[in-house]
Scaffold this motif. Structure first.
Motif, PDB file in Angstrom:
ATOM      1  N   THR A 153       0.820  -1.213   0.000  1.00 46.81           N
ATOM      2  CA  THR A 153       0.000   0.000   0.000  1.00 46.81           C
ATOM      3  C   THR A 153       0.855   1.264   0.000  1.00 46.81           C
ATOM      4  O   THR A 153       0.311   2.361  -0.109  1.00 46.81           O
ATOM      5  CB  THR A 153      -0.952   0.035   1.210  1.00 46.81           C
ATOM      6  OG1 THR A 153      -0.198  -0.043   2.429  1.00 46.81           O
ATOM      7  CG2 THR A 153      -1.940  -1.116   1.145  1.00 46.81           C
ATOM      8  N   LEU A 154       2.162   1.109   0.116  1.00 44.03           N
ATOM      9  CA  LEU A 154       3.066   2.244  -0.005  1.00 44.03           C
ATOM     10  C   LEU A 154       3.548   2.441  -1.438  1.00 44.03           C
ATOM     11  O   LEU A 154       4.299   3.371  -1.710  1.00 44.03           O
ATOM     12  CB  LEU A 154       4.281   2.047   0.915  1.00 44.03           C
ATOM     13  CG  LEU A 154       3.974   1.920   2.411  1.00 44.03           C
ATOM     14  CD1 LEU A 154       5.256   1.622   3.182  1.00 44.03           C
ATOM     15  CD2 LEU A 154       3.315   3.182   2.945  1.00 44.03           C
ATOM     16  N   LEU A 155       3.112   1.576  -2.359  1.00 46.03           N
ATOM     17  CA  LEU A 155       3.516   1.662  -3.751  1.00 46.03           C
ATOM     18  C   LEU A 155       2.546   2.541  -4.538  1.00 46.03           C
ATOM     19  O   LEU A 155       1.371   2.652  -4.186  1.00 46.03           O
ATOM     20  CB  LEU A 155       3.562   0.263  -4.368  1.00 46.03           C
ATOM     21  CG  LEU A 155       4.540  -0.726  -3.728  1.00 46.03           C
ATOM     22  CD1 LEU A 155       4.354  -2.110  -4.335  1.00 46.03           C
ATOM     23  CD2 LEU A 155       5.971  -0.251  -3.898  1.00 46.03           C
ATOM     24  N   ARG A 617      12.875   6.822  -6.542  1.00 46.84           N
ATOM     25  CA  ARG A 617      13.368   5.900  -5.526  1.00 46.84           C
ATOM     26  C   ARG A 617      14.892   5.914  -5.504  1.00 46.84           C
ATOM     27  O   ARG A 617      15.542   5.895  -6.546  1.00 46.84           O
ATOM     28  CB  ARG A 617      12.870   4.485  -5.786  1.00 46.84           C
ATOM     29  CG  ARG A 617      13.453   3.466  -4.811  1.00 46.84           C
ATOM     30  CD  ARG A 617      12.645   2.184  -4.753  1.00 46.84           C
ATOM     31  NE  ARG A 617      12.290   1.665  -6.062  1.00 46.84           N
ATOM     32  CZ  ARG A 617      11.334   0.749  -6.252  1.00 46.84           C
ATOM     33  NH1 ARG A 617      10.625   0.320  -5.235  1.00 46.84           N
ATOM     34  NH2 ARG A 617      11.085   0.313  -7.461  1.00 46.84           N
ATOM     35  N   LYS A 618      15.463   5.929  -4.300  1.00 46.11           N
ATOM     36  CA  LYS A 618      16.910   5.872  -4.106  1.00 46.11           C
ATOM     37  C   LYS A 618      17.257   4.535  -3.470  1.00 46.11           C
ATOM     38  O   LYS A 618      16.726   4.182  -2.412  1.00 46.11           O
ATOM     39  CB  LYS A 618      17.381   7.022  -3.213  1.00 46.11           C
ATOM     40  CG  LYS A 618      18.893   7.096  -3.013  1.00 46.11           C
ATOM     41  CD  LYS A 618      19.268   8.317  -2.182  1.00 46.11           C
ATOM     42  CE  LYS A 618      20.792   8.442  -2.052  1.00 46.11           C
ATOM     43  NZ  LYS A 618      21.362   7.346  -1.242  1.00 46.11           N
ATOM     44  N   ASN A 619      18.172   3.781  -4.113  1.00 40.88           N
ATOM     45  CA  ASN A 619      18.494   2.430  -3.670  1.00 40.88           C
ATOM     46  C   ASN A 619      19.870   2.288  -3.047  1.00 40.88           C
ATOM     47  O   ASN A 619      20.189   1.227  -2.504  1.00 40.88           O
ATOM     48  CB  ASN A 619      18.414   1.460  -4.863  1.00 40.88           C
ATOM     49  CG  ASN A 619      17.015   1.340  -5.412  1.00 40.88           C
ATOM     50  OD1 ASN A 619      16.053   1.275  -4.659  1.00 40.88           O
ATOM     51  ND2 ASN A 619      16.889   1.320  -6.730  1.00 40.88           N
ATOM     52  N   ILE A 627       9.665   8.334  -2.914  1.00 36.96           N
ATOM     53  CA  ILE A 627       8.530   9.247  -2.880  1.00 36.96           C
ATOM     54  C   ILE A 627       7.631   8.868  -4.053  1.00 36.96           C
ATOM     55  O   ILE A 627       8.111   8.730  -5.186  1.00 36.96           O
ATOM     56  CB  ILE A 627       8.959  10.719  -3.002  1.00 36.96           C
ATOM     57  CG1 ILE A 627       9.897  11.112  -1.862  1.00 36.96           C
ATOM     58  CG2 ILE A 627       7.740  11.636  -3.021  1.00 36.96           C
ATOM     59  CD1 ILE A 627      10.462  12.520  -2.005  1.00 36.96           C
ATOM     60  N   SER A 628       6.354   8.679  -3.786  1.00 35.10           N
ATOM     61  CA  SER A 628       5.421   8.379  -4.873  1.00 35.10           C
ATOM     62  C   SER A 628       4.187   9.265  -4.756  1.00 35.10           C
ATOM     63  O   SER A 628       3.751   9.590  -3.650  1.00 35.10           O
ATOM     64  CB  SER A 628       5.009   6.905  -4.856  1.00 35.10           C
ATOM     65  OG  SER A 628       4.135   6.628  -3.780  1.00 35.10           O
ATOM     66  N   HIS A 655      -6.024  11.916  -4.737  1.00 32.77           N
ATOM     67  CA  HIS A 655      -4.632  12.222  -4.407  1.00 32.77           C
ATOM     68  C   HIS A 655      -4.073  11.243  -3.374  1.00 32.77           C
ATOM     69  O   HIS A 655      -4.685  11.009  -2.332  1.00 32.77           O
ATOM     70  CB  HIS A 655      -4.517  13.652  -3.883  1.00 32.77           C
ATOM     71  CG  HIS A 655      -5.026  14.682  -4.838  1.00 32.77           C
ATOM     72  ND1 HIS A 655      -4.369  15.014  -6.004  1.00 32.77           N
ATOM     73  CD2 HIS A 655      -6.162  15.441  -4.814  1.00 32.77           C
ATOM     74  CE1 HIS A 655      -5.060  15.937  -6.654  1.00 32.77           C
ATOM     75  NE2 HIS A 655      -6.149  16.202  -5.966  1.00 32.77           N
ATOM     76  N   ASN A 656      -2.910  10.687  -3.708  1.00 33.34           N
ATOM     77  CA  ASN A 656      -2.209   9.767  -2.802  1.00 33.34           C
ATOM     78  C   ASN A 656      -0.727  10.110  -2.833  1.00 33.34           C
ATOM     79  O   ASN A 656      -0.095  10.072  -3.898  1.00 33.34           O
ATOM     80  CB  ASN A 656      -2.442   8.317  -3.234  1.00 33.34           C
ATOM     81  CG  ASN A 656      -1.521   7.342  -2.502  1.00 33.34           C
ATOM     82  OD1 ASN A 656      -0.655   6.727  -3.118  1.00 33.34           O
ATOM     83  ND2 ASN A 656      -1.685   7.206  -1.210  1.00 33.34           N
ATOM     84  N   LEU A 657      -0.185  10.484  -1.678  1.00 32.72           N
ATOM     85  CA  LEU A 657       1.229  10.850  -1.563  1.00 32.72           C
ATOM     86  C   LEU A 657       1.862   9.982  -0.485  1.00 32.72           C
ATOM     87  O   LEU A 657       1.332   9.875   0.629  1.00 32.72           O
ATOM     88  CB  LEU A 657       1.374  12.332  -1.209  1.00 32.72           C
ATOM     89  CG  LEU A 657       2.808  12.856  -1.008  1.00 32.72           C
ATOM     90  CD1 LEU A 657       3.596  12.761  -2.317  1.00 32.72           C
ATOM     91  CD2 LEU A 657       2.774  14.290  -0.503  1.00 32.72           C
ATOM     92  N   VAL A 658       2.987   9.350  -0.809  1.00 28.90           N
ATOM     93  CA  VAL A 658       3.679   8.461   0.126  1.00 28.90           C
ATOM     94  C   VAL A 658       5.156   8.827   0.170  1.00 28.90           C
ATOM     95  O   VAL A 658       5.803   8.993  -0.878  1.00 28.90           O
ATOM     96  CB  VAL A 658       3.527   6.984  -0.290  1.00 28.90           C
ATOM     97  CG1 VAL A 658       4.368   6.087   0.618  1.00 28.90           C
ATOM     98  CG2 VAL A 658       2.069   6.563  -0.241  1.00 28.90           C
TER      99      VAL A 658
END
Length: 782
Positions: A153-155, A617-619, A627-628, A655-658
């Motif tokens: 759900t964070l994707l 995304r930073k790996n 951040i999505s 709107h969905n911000l994670v």
């Protein structure tokens, strides 16, 4: 239609033809974790000088056709040290098995290698996310446990259906539009503990793959997505155990090799003792009790080098009692028996027998109501799949499946009689319906050049209702019963056949970027009857029938993928559009439990959803995360609902911000946090009410989902400290985790109740489940 289908099949099979321009040899093998012996999915095997490569499949296998002579394989996977392997390719096929070592803590401060660092750019798959436990464990551990559902759900494109629910919406789809699999067995409700946990015990999970679009042809039966969770199945080197003890749950997993390392056995259990967390629940849930447990077991046996057998079982159950007024019990059970066979280095197969059961019950004792209702579903299926690696450029997969489903729509015991009066129905026997579902599929991957890839597939699905059943026939205007048809036990009726094409393409612009596109059609033959807006699992499944046509969805998606700083930073943008047919919704004040006439409570129409998903995304390094942002709209148009005009679906949350952040302070200490924001859930509020014989009825204006709950947001924090001497190689590893769910105690709305005020006007009261919930747990591995 037949001509178009013929042309599509002609194109599909023409892709299997490959002309070899030079003499090549084949290497095949399996890639495993050097410490645990587990096979690794999605490992990149790449030959840089040739600009060709492949990835391991769901069994850790790979196959490469390379020019004769000496070649250098670059083998990489997230969380593991990169391996450079030199092989001498001959004219005869050869097996090259490899093992990857996990990155040490010291090295991880400098570099975390990716599963081929440019995989998001180079792989053809789009709208797909694979999470192994290494990735999942970097996300904040809520209440001491990492969780698969909370992770997905964070994707981008995925939103939790509500507070206190493991249900999730993918790209504007309903929660029952998601196919959730545990070792191939369907899970009909994935929640534990009011949705705080899922049914997936992180100690036994190997990995989880979410298909939001570009759904492979071997999956079917749901419109929006597939969540495929696999359980560990590899041979441990020795006896081992791992688990954890926390304020809310405890868990233990044991595994051991047997029979001279030809057989492995794994068993795990998890339970809760929620008394210490109840004081942190909302006022509405004090004086309540919550309890769950689950059990996993798996046996893997290697008959020989080409045959393996897997047996996996799961059982879980929840109990929830609220102020001695509401009692809720629900649980899943599943079993999978699979035989994996290797015919040759190019041809493999899997035969699987699968069973699954879901049961749900509710008991209400709240004047004037005194009743109980039971519902559930049973499923059994047999499937056979084959994969043929013709060459690096051509891979074909095909298979078939057949299955049986039984749907218990309701068994009601109305002890007080008030429910029957309210629903205006007579108390009846258990209401059950049955069906058969079959499917054939074929899919082919074709890579004509290193920059260009195609995939074409076709799934042909079929559903049949079977008796014994009394089928009620309704008119199309007033939905009143006009006839009753009786079908005897085992009698087949209402056969529905649907072709489901799937196509995808990828073009590699340069080393750092690519564009991808996909189209998929899906059909769904079972759905949930539920009017609940809260998080409780009121899941009553019922099948398609002569009155209820299969739901269908055509999804189109296109994406641009770009990496920066030597693939240390991934970025992507995906756009999608979904056109849905035969979408169902229920009329106002619909009766959905224990009711033979449920088909007459339905209204059928069309739906659409569209949106854009952005991800950065930073790996690499001590600080990792992503951040999505997702912009998503979802609408329905159904005659008889909202005056026949288009209205918001219950999952229209624009709107969905994670934000997800992980920071390794040192090899011993790590910090994690995530912050989530969602537009409030659409809801229909009444504008009046009336009471007859002590029973209160709501009055609506006929317009659906015009209001919204307040916007949802929360912050979760996590602190993990590894204990013991980290410099020495140890068999005993342990750590302490402290976490806070909803750190700033936001009272996110779970449900809304309505009461008549002193002035006669209706007053609303927002119910919430959780304030800030701290937790501490001790985790260990031996």
């Amino acid at each position: 239609m037949r001509r178009r289908l013929f042309l599509f099949l002609l194109l599909l099979f023409s892709l299997t033809i490959n002309v070899f321009s030079q003499q090549k040899g084949q290497i095949t093998g399996v890639i495993k974790d050097a410490e645990t012996g587990e096979t690794l999915i999605g490992v990149s095997i790449y030959v840089e000088k040739l600009h060709v490569g492949t990835t391991t499949d769901e069994r850790g296998r790979y196959a490469l056709d390379l020019p004769l002579g000496e070649q250098v394989l670059r083998v990489s996977y997230i969380g593991y040290s990169t391996l450079n392997k030199t092989v001498s390719v001959g004219s005869k096929p050869q097996t090259v098995n490899m093992k990857l070592k996990p990155e040490s803590e010291q090295l991880s401060e400098v570099e975390v290698t990716s599963e081929r660092k440019d995989r998001n750019v180079s792989a053809m798959a789009m709208s797909v996310q694979t999470l192994d436990m290494i990735t999942i464990k970097k996300i904040p551990a809520l209440m001491g446990e990492v969780d698969v559902i909370k992770s997905i759900t964070l994707l981008p494109g995925v939103q939790s259906a509500s507070e206190g629910s493991s249900g999730f919406s993918v790209r504007g789809g309903a929660t029952d539009h998601n196919l959730i699999l545990l070792d191939g067995a369907p899970i009909y409700n994935a929640s534990h503990f009011l949705g705080f946990f899922s049914v997936f015990n992180n100690d036994v999970v190997k990995d989880a793959t979410l298909y939001k679009g570009d759904i492979p042809a071997n999956f079917g039966g749901r419109l929006s997505s597939v969540l495929d969770v696999t359980v560990k199945d590899e041979m441990p080197k020795r006896f081992g155990m791992q688990g954890g003890v926390g304020l809310v749950t405890s868990r233990l997993m044991l595994e051991a090799p047997l029979n001279d390392h030809k057989t492995s056995v794994m068993a795990a259990g998890r339970t809760t003792y929620a008394g210490l967390v109840l004081p942190f629940l909302g006022d509405d849930l004090k004086n309540s009790s919550i309890y769950f447990y689950d059990l996993n077991a798996k046996v893997t046996h290697a008959i020989d080098g080409k045959n393996r057998i897997f047996a996996s079982v799961y059982h879980g159950h929840d109990e929830f009692n609220m102020q001695k007024m509401i009692g809720l019990g629900y649980g899943n059970s599943s079993a999978t028996l699979r035989w994996s066979h290797i015919f040759s280095d190019r041809l493999t197969s899997n035969l699987a027998l699968i069973g699954s059961r879901y049961r749900y019950s509710i008991d209400i004792d709240y004047s004037p109501y005194d009743f109980s209702i039971k519902a559930g579903t049973d499923a059994a299926s047999l499937s056979y799949d084959m994969a043929m690696h013709w060459s690096d450029e051509n891979v074909t997969k095909m298979g078939l499946t057949t299955g049986y489903q039984s749907y218990l729509q309701g068994e009601m015991d109305d002890r007080g009689g008030a429910l029957s009066q309210y629903l205006q129905i007579d108390q009846s026997e258990a209401v059950a319906r049955k069906g058969l579902e079959h499917a054939l599929y074929i899919t082919h991957d074709y890579t004509p050049t290193p920059r260009l890839s195609f995939r074409a597939g076709l799934r042909l699905s079929c559903f049949q209702n079977i008796g014994q059943e009394d089928l009620y026939v309704f008119d199309n205007v007033y939905y009143t019963v006009t006839d009753t048809l009786h079908y005897g036990a085992g009698e087949v009726f209402n056969t529905s056949i649907n072709p489901e094409p799937r196509v995808a393409a990828m073009y590699r612009i340069d080393e750092q970027s690519s564009v991808k596109a996909s189209y998929s059609r899906t059909a769904q033959y079972a759905q949930v009857a539920s009017a609940a807006t809260g998080g409780l699992p009121f899941d009553v499944w019922f099948p398609t029938s002569p009155n209820v046509k299969p739901q269908k969805c055509d999804q189109f998606a296109v994406g641009y993928f770009r990496n920066f700083n030597d693939d240390a930073i991934e970025t992507s943008v995906e756009l999608y559009y979904k056109d849905m047919k035969n979408v169902i919704d229920f009329k106002d004040n619909a009766i959905t439990y224990g009711y033979l006439l449920i088909d007459g409570e339905l209204r059928v129409g069309k739906g659409r959803s569209y949106g854009a998903e952005f991800l950065v995304r930073k790996n690499v390094g001590k600080f990792t995360g992503w951040i999505s942002y997702t912009y998503s709209r979802s609408f329905r148009t159904i005659e008889g609902i909202s005056q026949g005009k288009e209205y918001r679906s219950p999952y229209d949350r624009p709107h969905n911000l994670v934000l997800v952040a992980n920071y390794d302070v040192s090899p011993r200490i790590s910090l994690a946090a995530n912050w989530i924001y969602n537009t409030g859930q659409p809801v229909t509020f009444p504008y009046g009410q009336y009471t007859i014989n002590g029973v209160t009825y709501a009055v609506y204006n006929g317009k659906r989902n015009e209001s919204r709950y307040p916007d949802y947001h929360r912050l979760d924090l996590s602190f993990t400290c590894k204990l013991g001497d980290l410099k020495k190689e140890r068999r005993w590893e342990h750590e302490l985790n402290v976490s806070v769910y909803n750190a700033y105690a936001r009272h996110n709305t779970w449900a809304v109740t309505f009461e008549q005020g002193k002035d006669g006007n209706i007053e609303t009261k927002n119910m919430y489940l959780f304030s800030a919930v701290p937790s501490i747990s001790y985790n260990f591995k031996f």
